[in-house]
Design a protein around this motif. Structure first.
Motif, PDB file in Angstrom:
ATOM      1  N   ILE A   1      49.675  44.336  52.420  1.00 32.41           N
ATOM      2  CA  ILE A   1      50.283  44.949  51.176  1.00 32.41           C
ATOM      3  C   ILE A   1      50.837  46.361  51.546  1.00 32.41           C
ATOM      4  N   GLU A   2      51.940  46.462  51.159  1.00 29.00           N
ATOM      5  CA  GLU A   2      52.385  47.777  50.858  1.00 29.00           C
ATOM      6  C   GLU A   2      52.383  48.412  49.701  1.00 29.00           C
ATOM      7  N   LEU A   3      51.934  49.632  49.300  1.00 28.46           N
ATOM      8  CA  LEU A   3      51.882  50.156  48.070  1.00 28.46           C
ATOM      9  C   LEU A   3      52.916  51.130  47.969  1.00 28.46           C
ATOM     10  N   GLY A   4      53.639  51.212  46.817  1.00 32.18           N
ATOM     11  CA  GLY A   4      54.834  52.143  46.563  1.00 32.18           C
ATOM     12  C   GLY A   4      56.033  51.745  47.554  1.00 32.18           C
ATOM     13  N   ALA A   5      56.595  50.714  47.518  1.00 32.52           N
ATOM     14  CA  ALA A   5      57.357  50.193  48.415  1.00 32.52           C
ATOM     15  C   ALA A   5      58.618  50.793  48.504  1.00 32.52           C
ATOM     16  N   GLY A   6      58.930  51.219  47.307  1.00 25.91           N
ATOM     17  CA  GLY A   6      60.412  51.767  47.303  1.00 25.91           C
ATOM     18  C   GLY A   6      61.538  50.762  47.146  1.00 25.91           C
ATOM     19  N   PHE A   7      62.426  50.831  48.043  1.00 23.61           N
ATOM     20  CA  PHE A   7      63.632  49.957  48.097  1.00 23.61           C
ATOM     21  C   PHE A   7      63.397  48.668  49.036  1.00 23.61           C
ATOM     22  N   GLY A   8      62.085  48.696  49.583  1.00 25.36           N
ATOM     23  CA  GLY A   8      61.681  47.892  50.431  1.00 25.36           C
ATOM     24  C   GLY A   8      61.970  47.559  51.977  1.00 25.36           C
ATOM     25  N   ASP A   9      62.707  48.744  52.454  1.00 23.56           N
ATOM     26  CA  ASP A   9      63.323  48.729  53.770  1.00 23.56           C
ATOM     27  C   ASP A   9      62.155  48.516  54.680  1.00 23.56           C
ATOM     28  N   TRP A  10      60.789  48.967  54.762  1.00 23.50           N
ATOM     29  CA  TRP A  10      59.896  49.063  55.644  1.00 23.50           C
ATOM     30  C   TRP A  10      59.123  47.592  55.530  1.00 23.50           C
ATOM     31  N   ALA A  11      59.095  47.338  54.519  1.00 18.78           N
ATOM     32  CA  ALA A  11      58.403  46.032  54.384  1.00 18.78           C
ATOM     33  C   ALA A  11      59.316  44.805  54.829  1.00 18.78           C
ATOM     34  N   ILE A  12      60.606  45.047  54.596  1.00 16.12           N
ATOM     35  CA  ILE A  12      61.597  43.982  55.112  1.00 16.12           C
ATOM     36  C   ILE A  12      61.614  44.022  56.783  1.00 16.12           C
ATOM     37  N   LEU A  13      61.516  45.084  57.200  1.00 19.15           N
ATOM     38  CA  LEU A  13      61.636  45.294  58.638  1.00 19.15           C
ATOM     39  C   LEU A  13      60.054  44.705  59.157  1.00 19.15           C
ATOM     40  N   GLN A  14      59.169  44.988  58.675  1.00 19.67           N
ATOM     41  CA  GLN A  14      57.811  44.354  58.959  1.00 19.67           C
ATOM     42  C   GLN A  14      57.803  42.869  58.999  1.00 19.67           C
ATOM     43  N   ALA A  15      58.507  42.302  57.820  1.00 18.92           N
ATOM     44  CA  ALA A  15      58.730  40.834  57.838  1.00 18.92           C
ATOM     45  C   ALA A  15      59.590  40.163  58.800  1.00 18.92           C
ATOM     46  N   LEU A  16      60.566  40.920  58.981  1.00 28.96           N
ATOM     47  CA  LEU A  16      61.536  40.368  60.286  1.00 28.96           C
ATOM     48  C   LEU A  16      60.691  40.366  61.570  1.00 28.96           C
ATOM     49  N   SER A  17      60.093  41.629  62.112  1.00 29.24           N
ATOM     50  CA  SER A  17      59.688  41.611  63.114  1.00 29.24           C
ATOM     51  C   SER A  17      58.218  41.032  63.568  1.00 29.24           C
ATOM     52  N   ASN A  18      57.667  40.686  62.455  1.00 31.79           N
ATOM     53  CA  ASN A  18      56.137  40.088  62.233  1.00 31.79           C
ATOM     54  C   ASN A  18      56.319  38.793  61.620  1.00 31.79           C
ATOM     55  N   PRO A  19      56.961  37.736  61.889  1.00 31.44           N
ATOM     56  CA  PRO A  19      56.834  36.552  61.388  1.00 31.44           C
ATOM     57  C   PRO A  19      55.466  35.745  61.103  1.00 31.44           C
ATOM     58  N   SER A  20      54.796  36.237  62.021  1.00 35.31           N
ATOM     59  CA  SER A  20      53.469  35.588  61.838  1.00 35.31           C
ATOM     60  C   SER A  20      52.395  36.119  60.848  1.00 35.31           C
ATOM     61  N   SER A  21      52.902  36.956  60.020  1.00 30.74           N
ATOM     62  CA  SER A  21      52.008  37.754  58.912  1.00 30.74           C
ATOM     63  C   SER A  21      52.965  37.635  57.727  1.00 30.74           C
ATOM     64  N   ASP A  22      52.118  37.854  56.588  1.00 34.33           N
ATOM     65  CA  ASP A  22      52.722  37.809  55.336  1.00 34.33           C
ATOM     66  C   ASP A  22      52.557  39.058  54.697  1.00 34.33           C
ATOM     67  N   TYR A  23      53.829  39.602  54.064  1.00 37.55           N
ATOM     68  CA  TYR A  23      53.769  41.026  53.419  1.00 37.55           C
ATOM     69  C   TYR A  23      53.975  40.875  51.876  1.00 37.55           C
ATOM     70  N   VAL A  24      53.261  41.766  51.246  1.00 39.23           N
ATOM     71  CA  VAL A  24      53.596  41.819  49.770  1.00 39.23           C
ATOM     72  C   VAL A  24      53.816  43.110  49.518  1.00 39.23           C
TER      73      VAL A  24
END
Length: 810
Positions: free
Chosen positions: A528-551
């Motif tokens: 989970i990312e809290l205070g995700a803003g525009f989602g840039d960081w979470a999107i990068l994590q989801a792209l670079s780490n497809p074996s994990s899930d992100y909220v």
């Protein structure tokens, strides 16, 4: 709430805020009053001296000027204003209230002081305290000006209480005196609240809907009618470029592209922007930079909407127009002279350009850096949309987005700030509910009206009949929509908590079992990312780490929508299947929506501090460590407690990265408070010498073992769970890039401060302390003791100098 229009004549000192407002609207007000005076002078004098006292002499401007000079602010009133402004800047609302209510100030406080205090409470998330000030003035029969009402409305908008903001705005609309009706600043404040809080039902029976695009279009129509009734006059009823930008963004978010395109054209014509058609889209020329900037933002919003609806030709044209408008904005001279620069009175476009010495002020420099950064972000996203629209892997079916929004977006509540203290805002005031029967209706209504689900469904099935895009969905409507996307319910359990195994069911290599559904696990690391803003960081994590899930959790609904669209467009022909966007306040989300013990990592990147300098005073931090009152900010002890309880007991951890060392110290002391409240729940992570992490402080200073909290300086990377793509530069979030540009006066452009707390499990001894740790702690204690007094004096001098500068500027 009914606001009285009575004031006790000359006993009210004329405030600086009132003078500014009177200057901008003075002509209109004076004419109205003089007209009434002239009408009364033509009648027989039946009231004697009382009637003569109310009659104005024929020299209008001279009389108005004399009236203002008769009641100048006293030295005591000016001093009180200055003190309240400093406290408001620091978000010390309790101190501001104590000063305002002090009996020594009872004879000098006026409407201007009330406005400052209400604004301070609104900025600090204590809007109920602002209401008390308003009610006190109302009960005494004091005049409450538009500025004070706007400050209260701002508090409602920031706190996500959009239904109360709507009620207050409606009362202001119906005011008999035109001076008490909403002005452009009031309008923009409400429109920002609509951006932050999506449309939702405003009462328990779900009969009425407010917020989001529903409310924004209502108030836009009211202002349009006001302008028409005034014969096109701009006095008192005008809208600025910010007003257009906000309303168009809301229409685009709802995928109401036709209305948005028409309003952009109306905006271009209203501000005399010349548009020339070329092979590379429309070229724009104008003299007002703020208007060109807003036009660029509007075209970018329109390009997003077109691309989501697979209308790629129109999306390419809108994206190119956004780039062209941004280019026109950049071409204007950034150092316009004072005589040629337009100072906008309302909205976010107002700025202060120079200080008393003629040098460019700090605020102007920061504003320039922010605008340059915002322009760069706009150009980057517009180019990304152009790339998507011209690629060979374009999507051909609109129902792709329909399924994505149904399975990858959950909206519970909204608001404008995440720095609310625990207990200030009730869930029912935010519009939240833990009733799972009503959850489905509320979530689907928000998606249907504010996030474009209605337009996307109708585009996918043009021949079918669906509910209106402006109405609250009934239970049968919800069932039909769920059936359309091939599911029977949302991923919300009977207890109101989210079943993440249902959200990420396609990602699991093994079929979801009954036990996994009960515990909310998807058999993969869940972050989970809290205070995700525009989602840039979470999107990068989801792209670079497809074996994990992100909220990704974010309070502001406009950012949630941008996060959703970026996740849908950034991955070529297929959306990201390991990313879910959530609109909610972080504390209530962790407490009420996440099952305990199910989260692998909770990340917080560059959280917003209560103030940029809070944490410089060692005594304040010590009080918090010992259980004292905390300032209003997202990572308060109650939120951190909820986060800790969500962590997997075996390996869960909280990872916080910030560029503000003062705020990092505040967070560390808040963790110390939590550890003392709940011993055995968390421990601070230790890094070895070879890790690249440098421990710079320990809290409390004399602590060792499990009671301490370590503050590290280092570079975020794989070691703390920050994944990066190949050849991807570190620092990928919107705010990280912003601070690297130097826009933050109190933030480091290169240094990053890191705090990692682990859930205490059985994998490591809990009370064992090595000799090396004890020696290191003793060494740091001696070093700190030697310089602590000196550092304290330095910090106090620095804050005193800054406060004095703020007072001089005010």
């Amino acid at each position: 709430m009914v606001f009285e229009s009575h004031f006790r004549g000359a006993s009210r000192p004329k405030s600086s805020a009132d003078s500014t407002y009177a200057t901008s609207k003075d002509g209109n007000r004076t004419n109205l009053k003089n007209k009434q005076s002239n009408d009364s002078s033509g009648k027989s004098n039946i009231n004697g001296k009382k009637s003569k006292k109310r009659t104005r002499p024929p020299k209008k401007k001279e009389d108005s000027s004399k009236r203002r000079k008769r009641a100048p602010p006293s030295e005591e009133a000016l001093a009180l204003s200055s003190q309240l402004k400093i406290l408001s800047t620091q978000k010390r609302y309790q101190d501001a209230l104590d000063l305002y209510w002090n009996e020594a100030n009872a004879q000098i406080r006026d409407g201007h002081h009330a406005c400052i205090v209400v604004d301070c409470c609104s900025r600090s998330g204590a809007v109920q305290e602002g209401e008390k000030v308003i009610n006190f003035l109302k009960n005494r029969g004091n005049y409450i000006n538009v500025e004070t009402k706007t400050a209260l409305l701002k508090g409602y908008a920031h706190s996500g209480m959009i239904h109360k903001a709507a009620q207050l705005y409606e009362e202001m609309e119906s005011a008999k005196d035109s001076r008490d009706r909403p002005n452009v600043r009031t309008l923009n404040t409400l429109l920002r609240g609509c951006l932050w809080t999506a449309a939702s039902a405003e009462n328990s029976d779900r009969s009425n809907i407010t917020g989001g695009v529903i409310l924004s279009e209502d108030v836009w129509q009211w202002h349009k009618n006001q302008r028409a009734s005034a014969g096109g006059s701009k006095v008192g009823t005008s809208v600025d470029s910010s007003s257009y930008e906000y309303s168009i963004a809301l229409l685009c978010q709802a995928l109401r592209t036709g209305e948005a395109a028409s309003r952009i054209q109306e905006m271009i014509e209203s501000f005399d922007i010349k548009k020339t058609q070329t092979d590379r889209g429309d070229q724009f020329t104008g003299e007002d930079k703020s208007v060109l900037e807003s036009i660029a933002q509007c075209f970018l919003c329109l390009a997003r909407s077109y691309s989501l609806l697979n209308r790629y030709d129109q999306a390419k044209k809108a994206a190119q127009n956004a780039l062209n408008a941004a280019s026109a904005f950049s071409s204007l001279d950034a150092t316009d002279s004072e005589d040629n620069r337009k100072i906008v009175k309302g909205g976010k476009q107002a700025w202060k350009s120079r200080d008393d010495d003629g040098e460019v002020s700090r605020r102007s420099v920061s504003n320039t850096l922010f605008r340059a950064h915002r322009l760069g972000e706009l150009q980057s996203e517009a180019k990304m949309i152009l790339s998507v629209c011209t690629s060979n892997s374009k999507r051909n079916e609109t129902d792709d987005f329909v399924k994505n929004i149904m399975h990858r977006l959950l909206y519970f509540s909204g608001g404008g700030t995440t720095d609310l203290s625990a207990g200030h805002i009730l869930e029912e005031d935010r519009g939240e509910t833990s009733n799972h029967i009503l959850d489905t209706q509320q979530i689907l209504t928000s998606l249907w009206v504010s996030f474009g689900l209605a337009s996307a469904v109708k585009a996918a099935k043009p021949g079918r009949s669906f509910p209106s895009s402006t109405s609250c969905l009934s239970e049968s409507d919800c069932k039909n929509i769920l059936k359309f996307v091939g599911t029977d319910s949302l991923a919300i359990g009977g207890d109101g908590r989210i079943d993440f195994s249902k959200i990420f069911t396609k990602n699991s290599s093994k079929p979801a079992t009954k036990n996994s559904k009960l515990c909310g696990l998807s058999k993969r690391p869940l972050n989970i990312e809290l205070g995700a803003g525009f989602g840039d960081w979470a999107i990068l994590q989801a792209l670079s780490n497809p074996s994990s899930d992100y909220v990704a959790v974010e309070l502001r609904s406009d950012r949630v929508w941008q996060m959703l669209t970026k996740g849908f467009l950034c991955n070529g022909a297929s959306a990201l299947h390991n990313l879910c966007s959530v609109g909610s306040e972080c504390g209530s989300f962790l407490r009420d929506r996440v099952k305990p013990g199910t989260i692998t990592n909770i990340f917080v990147n560059h959280p917003e501090p209560p103030t940029q300098t809070f944490g410089a005073n060692a005594s304040n931090l010590e009080q918090i460590s010992e259980g004292g009152e905390e300032p209003a900010h997202m990572l308060n002890s109650q939120t951190l407690l909820s986060a800790a309880q969500c962590l997997d007991e075996a390996s869960g951890q909280i990872v916080i990265v910030t560029d503000n060392q003062w705020y990092a110290r505040l967070i560390c002391c808040t963790f110390v408070k939590l550890i003392r409240m709940r011993p055995g729940l968390l421990r601070s992570k230790n890094f070895g010498v070879q890790s690249g992490m440098r421990r710079i402080e320990v809290f409390p200073p004399l602590s060792v073992g499990s009671q301490k909290v370590n503050l590290y300086e280092g570079t975020p990377g794989e070691l703390i769970g920050h994944k990066t793509l190949q050849n991807q530069a570190i620092g990928t979030s919107y705010f990280d890039r912003l601070w690297r540009s130097g826009a933050g006066a109190h933030a480091e452009t290169k240094k990053r401060f890191i705090i990692i707390m682990e859930r205490r499990g059985a994998s490591e001894p809990q009370n064992r302390t090595s000799n090396a740790t004890v020696k290191q702690g003793e060494k740091e204690r001696k070093k700190r003791k030697k310089s602590e007094a000196k550092q304290k004096r330095r910090n106090e001098r620095r804050l005193l100098k800054r406060n004095q500068k703020t007072q001089d500027e005010g």
